[in-house]
Design an enzyme around this catalytic site. Structure first.
Site, PDB file in Angstrom:
ATOM      1  N   ASP A 216      38.720  40.824  43.482  1.00  0.00           N
ATOM      2  CA  ASP A 216      37.502  41.417  43.660  1.00  0.00           C
ATOM      3  C   ASP A 216      37.151  41.056  45.136  1.00  0.00           C
ATOM      4  O   ASP A 216      35.854  41.417  45.640  1.00  0.00           O
ATOM      5  CB  ASP A 216      36.368  40.823  42.743  1.00  0.00           C
ATOM      6  CG  ASP A 216      36.682  41.271  41.399  1.00  0.00           C
ATOM      7  OD1 ASP A 216      37.311  42.358  41.207  1.00  0.00           O
ATOM      8  OD2 ASP A 216      35.857  40.796  40.507  1.00  0.00           O
TER       9      ASP A 216
ATOM     10  N   LYS B  70      28.471  42.012  42.650  1.00  0.00           N
ATOM     11  CA  LYS B  70      28.689  43.402  42.162  1.00  0.00           C
ATOM     12  C   LYS B  70      28.535  43.521  40.823  1.00  0.00           C
ATOM     13  O   LYS B  70      28.475  42.491  40.031  1.00  0.00           O
ATOM     14  CB  LYS B  70      30.243  43.697  42.721  1.00  0.00           C
ATOM     15  CG  LYS B  70      31.009  42.812  42.113  1.00  0.00           C
ATOM     16  CD  LYS B  70      31.706  43.315  40.531  1.00  0.00           C
ATOM     17  CE  LYS B  70      32.437  42.387  40.001  1.00  0.00           C
ATOM     18  NZ  LYS B  70      32.953  42.539  38.686  1.00  0.00           N
TER      19      LYS B  70
HETATM   20  O1  C5P Z   1      42.590  38.619  40.957  1.00  0.00           O
HETATM   21  P1  C5P Z   1      41.680  37.474  40.195  1.00  0.00           P
HETATM   22  O2  C5P Z   1      42.295  36.200  40.184  1.00  0.00           O
HETATM   23  O3  C5P Z   1      40.227  37.685  40.328  1.00  0.00           O
HETATM   24  O4  C5P Z   1      42.038  37.683  38.534  1.00  0.00           O
HETATM   25  C1  C5P Z   1      41.616  36.861  37.595  1.00  0.00           C
HETATM   26  C2  C5P Z   1      42.606  37.163  36.455  1.00  0.00           C
HETATM   27  O5  C5P Z   1      42.021  38.260  35.894  1.00  0.00           O
HETATM   28  C3  C5P Z   1      44.006  37.243  36.349  1.00  0.00           C
HETATM   29  O6  C5P Z   1      44.574  36.179  36.498  1.00  0.00           O
HETATM   30  C4  C5P Z   1      44.409  38.264  35.496  1.00  0.00           C
HETATM   31  O7  C5P Z   1      44.299  37.739  34.097  1.00  0.00           O
HETATM   32  C5  C5P Z   1      42.925  39.217  34.903  1.00  0.00           C
HETATM   33  N1  C5P Z   1      42.992  40.456  35.733  1.00  0.00           N
HETATM   34  C6  C5P Z   1      43.966  41.351  35.297  1.00  0.00           C
HETATM   35  N2  C5P Z   1      44.092  42.726  36.105  1.00  0.00           N
HETATM   36  C7  C5P Z   1      43.395  42.960  37.124  1.00  0.00           C
HETATM   37  C8  C5P Z   1      42.558  41.899  37.539  1.00  0.00           C
HETATM   38  C9  C5P Z   1      42.466  40.744  37.121  1.00  0.00           C
HETATM   39  O8  C5P Z   1      44.614  41.193  34.549  1.00  0.00           O
HETATM   40  N3  C5P Z   1      43.471  43.768  37.576  1.00  0.00           N
END
Ligand code: C5P
Length: 299
Positions: A139, A12
């Site tokens: 994601d 993406k």
């Molecule tokens: O959800 P995911 O594990 O992909 O997110 C990785 C990191 O990205 C999270 O630990 C956070 O630090 C950051 N993040 C965030 N806000 C979001 C998505 C991700 O701060 N909406």
């Protein structure tokens, strides 16, 4: 009985990434317009007594093969949901850049969910798979859905957006990844240093119109990524890469997600080819792709 299942899943690019305030759970509320593009990983799940993983096409060995691998975690979460301990040999064929801001790890997790669901004959609905996906990462649900969609919450609550036609992209890949949490932290730090308070994000009307009309010029002007200044602070060379693409006539240029991949919008497939030839002179690796494309599908 099925002995192996292969699922193809897209990368993406974020067309709008508007980052709201930091929440108590450490995430940020977002308006995140996801657009699935034609760079694909393939995940094959084959019958096995235990769960294992192998990666093909990752010469630098950047993909973790331990329990931190999101595809293994996806398979475990699915087995837990089914209330049994299932096995599978997962083989990931990587084409999506690793740690590049194109959600390659999330794509593999989504593909593992679809492949194991089929291999194990569970028959879960897309909605059930999407619930499991949201627990794995912000994601992952989009990689199941594909197309173009706006994600709210931390990015996992999805609404498809209408799009006319096809958009042509060129991606400049970097030789080393950026950490997503580090980029979000840097974004918070920059805002604090500037005395800025993050507003509540909203879907950009010009962006939604450009997508609906299939108008690449307007889309190029509407592209926005609030994480871009933070990614550039952590990797100064990205500013130069973006300038280079603009100078070579890209309709729009932005860092993809948390980076370091840079995305350039072209006017047509021919223009994307010209742009990729020019960018190849200054960038480590350049690939072209088009979007939108479907999410994870069994092939
Ligand atoms: O959800 P995911 O594990 O992909 O997110 C990785 C990191 O990205 C999270 O630990 C956070 O630090 C950051 N993040 C965030 N806000 C979001 C998505 C991700 O701060 N909406």
């Amino acid at each position: 009985m099925t002995s192996s299942v292969t699922v193809r899943v897209p990368a993406k690019v974020n067309l709008q990434l508007s980052v709201g305030p930091l929440r108590d759970d450490g995430y940020h509320d977002l308006v995140n317009v996801f657009h699935a593009v034609s760079l694909f990983d393939e995940v094959t799940a084959a019958e096995s007594d235990r769960l294992s993983i192998r990666v093909v096409g990752d010469p630098a060995g950047q993909v973790p093969l331990d329990e931190s691998n999101l595809a293994i975690r996806a398979a475990r979460a699915l087995a837990a949901r089914a209330g049994r301990s299932y096995g599978a040999e997962l083989v990931i064929r990587k084409s999506i850049p690793v740690a590049g801001g194109m959600a390659g790890g999330s794509a593999d997790a989504a593909a593992a969910l679809v492949a194991c669901d089929r291999l194990w004959g569970l028959g879960l609905s897309r909605e059930d798979l999407s619930d499991i996906a949201a627990d794995l990462g912000s994601d992952v649900p989009f990689a199941l859905l594909g197309g173009t969609a706006v994600g709210t919450g931390r990015g996992e609550m999805l609404t498809p957006l209408p799009v006319s036609g096809t958009f042509h992209w060129v991606f400049a890949l970097a030789d080393a990844g950026l950490s997503t949490p580090a980029v979000y932290r840097e974004c918070d730090r920059l805002r604090e240093a500037a005395g800025e308070r993050a507003g509540w994000p909203a879907l950009s009307e010009p962006l939604a119109h450009a997508l609906r009309d299939g108008d690449p010029k307007s889309l190029g002007r509407a592209l926005v990524n609030d994480l871009q200044p933070a990614s550039i602070m952590l990797r100064r060379s990205l500013a130069r890469t973006l300038d280079e693409g603009r100078e070579q006539g890209a309709l729009g240029a932005l860092v993809s997600g948390s980076g370091p991949t840079c995305a350039f919008l072209a006017e047509s497939a021919e223009h994307a080819l010209d742009l990729s030839v020019s960018l190849r002179r200054v960038c480590h690796q350049v690939v072209s792709a088009y979007g939108p494309v479907p999410g994870a599908v069994v092939v």
